[in-house]
Design an enzyme around this catalytic site. Structure first.
Site, PDB file in Angstrom:
ATOM      1  N   HIS A  94      38.427  38.961  38.757  1.00 18.90           N
ATOM      2  CA  HIS A  94      39.457  38.055  39.268  1.00 18.90           C
ATOM      3  C   HIS A  94      40.816  38.309  38.626  1.00 18.90           C
ATOM      4  CE1 HIS A  94      41.116  34.447  41.082  1.00 18.90           C
ATOM      5  NE2 HIS A  94      41.551  34.069  39.890  1.00 18.90           N
ATOM      6  N   HIS A 119      43.754  37.323  42.565  1.00 20.61           N
ATOM      7  CA  HIS A 119      42.752  38.390  42.493  1.00 20.61           C
ATOM      8  C   HIS A 119      43.391  39.700  42.968  1.00 20.61           C
ATOM      9  CE1 HIS A 119      38.280  39.393  42.722  1.00 20.61           C
ATOM     10  NE2 HIS A 119      38.895  40.514  43.063  1.00 20.61           N
ATOM     11  N   HIS A 156      44.352  42.595  44.933  1.00 20.60           N
ATOM     12  CA  HIS A 156      44.022  42.951  46.310  1.00 20.60           C
ATOM     13  C   HIS A 156      45.266  43.439  47.034  1.00 20.60           C
ATOM     14  CE1 HIS A 156      45.876  39.032  47.059  1.00 20.60           C
ATOM     15  NE2 HIS A 156      45.931  39.334  48.344  1.00 20.60           N
ATOM     16  N   GLN A 182      46.557  44.602  51.392  1.00 20.14           N
ATOM     17  CA  GLN A 182      46.328  44.297  52.797  1.00 20.14           C
ATOM     18  C   GLN A 182      46.599  45.532  53.654  1.00 20.14           C
ATOM     19  OE1 GLN A 182      47.855  40.270  54.076  1.00 20.14           O
ATOM     20  NE2 GLN A 182      48.845  40.334  52.083  1.00 20.14           N
TER      21      GLN A 182
END
Length: 385
Positions: free
Chosen positions: A137, A188, A190, A192
């Site tokens: 996380h 977290h 990440h 896209q």
């Protein structure tokens, strides 16, 4: 070699596991079932045509209810636990890509109106995906191992190829927003991927300039290739040079921190890179992120944007993959805000000089755990004439 496994979430969205080479984590543990019983997916939002600018604008009011800064124990992209049935049903994973539950575009696919006029609105066709870089996380991309960085690159490449083949898609855009100052709503690590049903305004401008240059030279040279050659010959703004990639601060950088990472070979997108190029990219990209983070005592917010050639017969031949890594941070305690000139007129005013930024990025102390992936570019004194 990266192994790939796919499953379907309870509302029909696709989820794909990408496992680090030699470590088939999700396959070994099994692809568990999404037990949330989510309601069926809704209809897409809409895109409206702006006749003043000849651009499409997505209207996605349904995104007002998307997840916003959840507590760590309720993170939607951590592995599923007994107390948190997340978007990722497996108890562990390496890298995961899944369709966004609150997409700006999609889930329906199709082409936008060919000859729009004032008042034209259309379903927001396309696809939006989330790329989870790690099950942890906390942390950031710069803290990933080189093996994990390579897995993410493989995921970007695979998804670029798959999304490019979908009906109506005109551009595939992988990106990462990092930091609250950029507007991140999930901490977290990440990124896209957006698959647009039209060529985005910025890609259209870049593509048109690239095509004019390409045509003027009868297809013998690309604009991005020419700029890369010029920057390498000058040397003052180079950050590093490898066998397959080089990075530099562009001559007319718009942002206080801006780096362009360019392959030496013209390729239209990440899917077109070969294995050797992907291997080098995994280390070079980590190096650049570590350099940016080492500039100041606290992590630097950034946007990492992969510019890939649009799926357009006119623009694609002159297209040339490159990364634009930018940050609005102009000092340890100052941000560059897009105010009147930039926001209203698109006329940027930079608070730093590209040469000074490049020198700082060259000389910054990268954490000892990082293995230098490439030969550092020459200092200005040693620049090539």
């Amino acid at each position: 070699m990266t192994s790939i496994s796919s499953t379907t979430l309870s509302d029909g969205r696709e989820l794909i596991y990408f496992d680090d080479a030699g470590f088939p984590k999700s396959r070994a543990k099994g692809l568990t079932t999404d037990r949330r019983g989510l309601p069926p997916r809704g209809e897409p939002g809409e895109v409206r045509y702006d006749a003043l600018t000849d651009e499409w604008v997505a209207v996605a009011a349904h995104r007002q209810t998307r997840t916003h800064l959840p507590p760590a124990d309720q993170c939607p992209i951590c592995p599923t636990t007994a107390g948190n049935f997340s978007e990722i049903p497996a108890p562990d994973y390496d890298v995961v890509v899944f369709e966004n539950r609150f997409p700006s575009l999609g889930p329906a696919l199709g082409a936008v109106a060919a000859n729009p006029a004032w008042g034209t609105k259309w379903p927001a066709f396309g696809r939006c995906e989330v790329v989870a870089f790690t099950p942890s996380h906390t942390g950031s991309f710069s803290e990933l191992s080189e093996a994990r960085s390579r897995t993410v690159i493989e995921a970007w490449a695979q998804r670029t190829e798959a999304l490019s083949a979908l009906p109506g898609i005109k551009q595939v855009f992988p990106f990462e927003n990092r930091g609250a100052d950029i507007g991140v709503t999930l901490h977290h690590p990440h990124g896209q991927i957006y698959a647009y049903p039209y060529v985005s305004p910025r890609a259209g401008v870049l593509g048109a300039a690239a095509r004019r240059f390409y045509d003027a030279r009868d297809g013998r040279e690309t604009l991005t290739g020419s700029l890369l050659r010029s920057e390498r010959e000058d040397g003052n703004r180079m950050v590093l040079e490898g066998e397959n990639f080089s990075a530099y601060v562009p001559f007319a950088a718009r942002w206080p921190l801006e780096i362009h990472l360019v392959p030496h070979r013209q390729v239209p997108d990440l899917a077109a890179l070969n294995g050797e190029e992907k291997d080098e990219l995994a280390s070079v990209y980590l190096d650049l992120l570590k350099r940016m983070d080492a500039l100041y005592p606290t992590p630097t917010p950034y946007i990492s944007a992969w510019h890939q050639a649009p799926l357009d017969d006119l623009l694609r031949p002159a297209g040339y993959l490159h990364l634009q890594l930018t940050s609005p941070r102009r000092a340890a305690d100052k941000l560059k805000y897009l105010a009147g000139s930039e926001a209203a007129m698109g006329a940027f005013i930079n608070d730093t000089t590209p040469e000074s930024v490049a020198e700082r990025l060259r000389s910054v102390a990268v954490p000892a755990s990082a293995t230098p992936p490439a030969v550092l570019a020459a200092t200005p004194e040693g620049a090539r004439a």
